[in-house]
Motif scaffolding. Sequence first.
Motif, PDB file in Angstrom:
ATOM      1  N   LEU A 125       0.819  -1.215   0.000  1.00  0.00           N
ATOM      2  CA  LEU A 125       0.000   0.000   0.000  1.00  0.00           C
ATOM      3  C   LEU A 125       0.850   1.261   0.000  1.00  0.00           C
ATOM      4  CD1 LEU A 125      -2.850  -1.069   2.440  1.00  0.00           C
ATOM      5  CD2 LEU A 125      -2.953  -0.868  -0.051  1.00  0.00           C
ATOM      6  N   GLY A 126       1.958   1.253   0.763  1.00  0.00           N
ATOM      7  CA  GLY A 126       2.841   2.424   0.788  1.00  0.00           C
ATOM      8  C   GLY A 126       3.407   2.713  -0.590  1.00  0.00           C
ATOM      9  N   SER A 127       3.844   1.675  -1.282  1.00  0.00           N
ATOM     10  CA  SER A 127       4.378   1.848  -2.637  1.00  0.00           C
ATOM     11  C   SER A 127       3.308   2.361  -3.590  1.00  0.00           C
ATOM     12  CB  SER A 127       4.940   0.527  -3.166  1.00  0.00           C
ATOM     13  OG  SER A 127       6.126   0.193  -2.468  1.00  0.00           O
ATOM     14  N   GLN A 128       2.110   1.809  -3.480  1.00  0.00           N
ATOM     15  CA  GLN A 128       1.029   2.258  -4.360  1.00  0.00           C
ATOM     16  C   GLN A 128       0.651   3.706  -4.076  1.00  0.00           C
ATOM     17  OE1 GLN A 128      -2.170  -0.784  -5.078  1.00  0.00           O
ATOM     18  NE2 GLN A 128      -0.932  -1.937  -3.607  1.00  0.00           N
ATOM     19  N   LEU A 129       0.632   4.095  -2.807  1.00  0.00           N
ATOM     20  CA  LEU A 129       0.326   5.477  -2.469  1.00  0.00           C
ATOM     21  C   LEU A 129       1.434   6.421  -2.948  1.00  0.00           C
ATOM     22  CD1 LEU A 129      -1.309   5.004   1.035  1.00  0.00           C
ATOM     23  CD2 LEU A 129      -2.414   5.998  -0.994  1.00  0.00           C
ATOM     24  N   LEU A 130       2.679   5.966  -2.876  1.00  0.00           N
ATOM     25  CA  LEU A 130       3.773   6.786  -3.423  1.00  0.00           C
ATOM     26  C   LEU A 130       3.624   6.955  -4.923  1.00  0.00           C
ATOM     27  CD1 LEU A 130       7.184   5.963  -1.722  1.00  0.00           C
ATOM     28  CD2 LEU A 130       5.934   8.108  -1.778  1.00  0.00           C
ATOM     29  N   ASP A 131       3.212   5.910  -5.618  1.00  0.00           N
ATOM     30  CA  ASP A 131       2.961   6.021  -7.060  1.00  0.00           C
ATOM     31  C   ASP A 131       1.861   7.050  -7.332  1.00  0.00           C
ATOM     32  OD1 ASP A 131       4.891   4.074  -7.557  1.00  0.00           O
ATOM     33  OD2 ASP A 131       3.426   2.457  -7.837  1.00  0.00           O
ATOM     34  N   ARG A 157      12.319   5.179   5.520  1.00  0.00           N
ATOM     35  CA  ARG A 157      13.434   5.610   4.666  1.00  0.00           C
ATOM     36  C   ARG A 157      13.732   4.562   3.584  1.00  0.00           C
ATOM     37  NH1 ARG A 157      18.717   8.853   6.593  1.00  0.00           N
ATOM     38  NH2 ARG A 157      19.597   9.038   4.525  1.00  0.00           N
ATOM     39  N   ARG A 158      13.707   3.287   3.958  1.00  0.00           N
ATOM     40  CA  ARG A 158      13.928   2.221   2.963  1.00  0.00           C
ATOM     41  C   ARG A 158      12.870   2.278   1.864  1.00  0.00           C
ATOM     42  NH1 ARG A 158      15.163  -1.203   7.318  1.00  0.00           N
ATOM     43  NH2 ARG A 158      13.051  -2.039   7.267  1.00  0.00           N
ATOM     44  N   LEU A 159      11.608   2.485   2.236  1.00  0.00           N
ATOM     45  CA  LEU A 159      10.533   2.574   1.250  1.00  0.00           C
ATOM     46  C   LEU A 159      10.817   3.696   0.255  1.00  0.00           C
ATOM     47  CD1 LEU A 159       7.658   1.929   0.148  1.00  0.00           C
ATOM     48  CD2 LEU A 159       6.809   3.605   1.813  1.00  0.00           C
ATOM     49  N   TYR A 160      11.136   4.873   0.763  1.00  0.00           N
ATOM     50  CA  TYR A 160      11.389   6.013  -0.132  1.00  0.00           C
ATOM     51  C   TYR A 160      12.623   5.767  -1.000  1.00  0.00           C
ATOM     52  CZ  TYR A 160       7.801   8.492   2.444  1.00  0.00           C
ATOM     53  OH  TYR A 160       6.606   8.858   3.009  1.00  0.00           O
ATOM     54  N   GLU A 161      13.661   5.219  -0.418  1.00  0.00           N
ATOM     55  CA  GLU A 161      14.881   4.977  -1.200  1.00  0.00           C
ATOM     56  C   GLU A 161      14.647   3.928  -2.290  1.00  0.00           C
ATOM     57  OE1 GLU A 161      17.753   4.275   1.910  1.00  0.00           O
ATOM     58  OE2 GLU A 161      18.137   6.434   2.124  1.00  0.00           O
ATOM     59  N   ARG A 162      13.812   2.917  -2.015  1.00  0.00           N
ATOM     60  CA  ARG A 162      13.459   1.940  -3.057  1.00  0.00           C
ATOM     61  C   ARG A 162      12.756   2.616  -4.227  1.00  0.00           C
ATOM     62  NH1 ARG A 162      11.551  -1.432   1.152  1.00  0.00           N
ATOM     63  NH2 ARG A 162       9.425  -1.021   0.498  1.00  0.00           N
ATOM     64  N   HIS A 163      12.094   3.724  -3.946  1.00  0.00           N
ATOM     65  CA  HIS A 163      11.376   4.464  -4.986  1.00  0.00           C
ATOM     66  C   HIS A 163      12.220   5.581  -5.598  1.00  0.00           C
ATOM     67  CE1 HIS A 163       7.294   2.775  -4.968  1.00  0.00           C
ATOM     68  NE2 HIS A 163       7.690   2.288  -3.811  1.00  0.00           N
ATOM     69  N   GLY A 164      13.511   5.600  -5.301  1.00  0.00           N
ATOM     70  CA  GLY A 164      14.400   6.556  -5.951  1.00  0.00           C
ATOM     71  C   GLY A 164      14.638   7.854  -5.209  1.00  0.00           C
TER      72      GLY A 164
END
Length: 192
Positions: A125-131, A157-164
């Motif tokens: 869900l975090g990744s989808q919301l970042l998208d 921080r890991r989530l955001y860094e995975r997204h660039g």
Amino acid sequence: MIELDPPFRLARESDAPQLADLVNFAGEGLPLHIWTGLAGAGEDPWEIGRARQAAKAGEGQIVVADFGQGAVAGLTGYRIGPEPESIGADFPPLFRPLQELEKEALDSWYVNVLACYPEHRGKGLGSQLLDIAEEIGRAEGVPRMSVIVASDNTGARRLYERHGYRQTAERPCEKGSWDTETERWVLLMKSL
């Protein structure tokens, strides 16, 4: 606003109890600290937080994930314009480092809150919301994304860094009377 597909939708005022929880999760207890300071004698700080979130939901500022039982994750953000906002001498010390970091994120779409109930973490869900946040940023014509995280929030921080997203600045946390382990605030940014 961009078009949203289920399970994502704009938050409603009725989501306010969940939104207050999510904001407090994302803010690592800072929102409750602030609401407690705003509460008058006999007032419930959570009610203040719920009222603030209901107002934001009413303005169409929050995206949530809802699988039919109410909001389980949420995203709040806004565009930071190309001109810096002044930080006056009377600006509260607790917020000064955060505002200083926002001044370094000019002309970006700022992810102010990204949170998920613990039992719904690990489902993407975090990744989808970042998208979704990035789609909103593109629709608003900004060249980059920004977010501020607590230095000790390694999961976020890991989530955001995975997204660039990459660290561009940091400031010490001015704790005041807020009981926290946070030592530093970190600004992460990503080009779109």
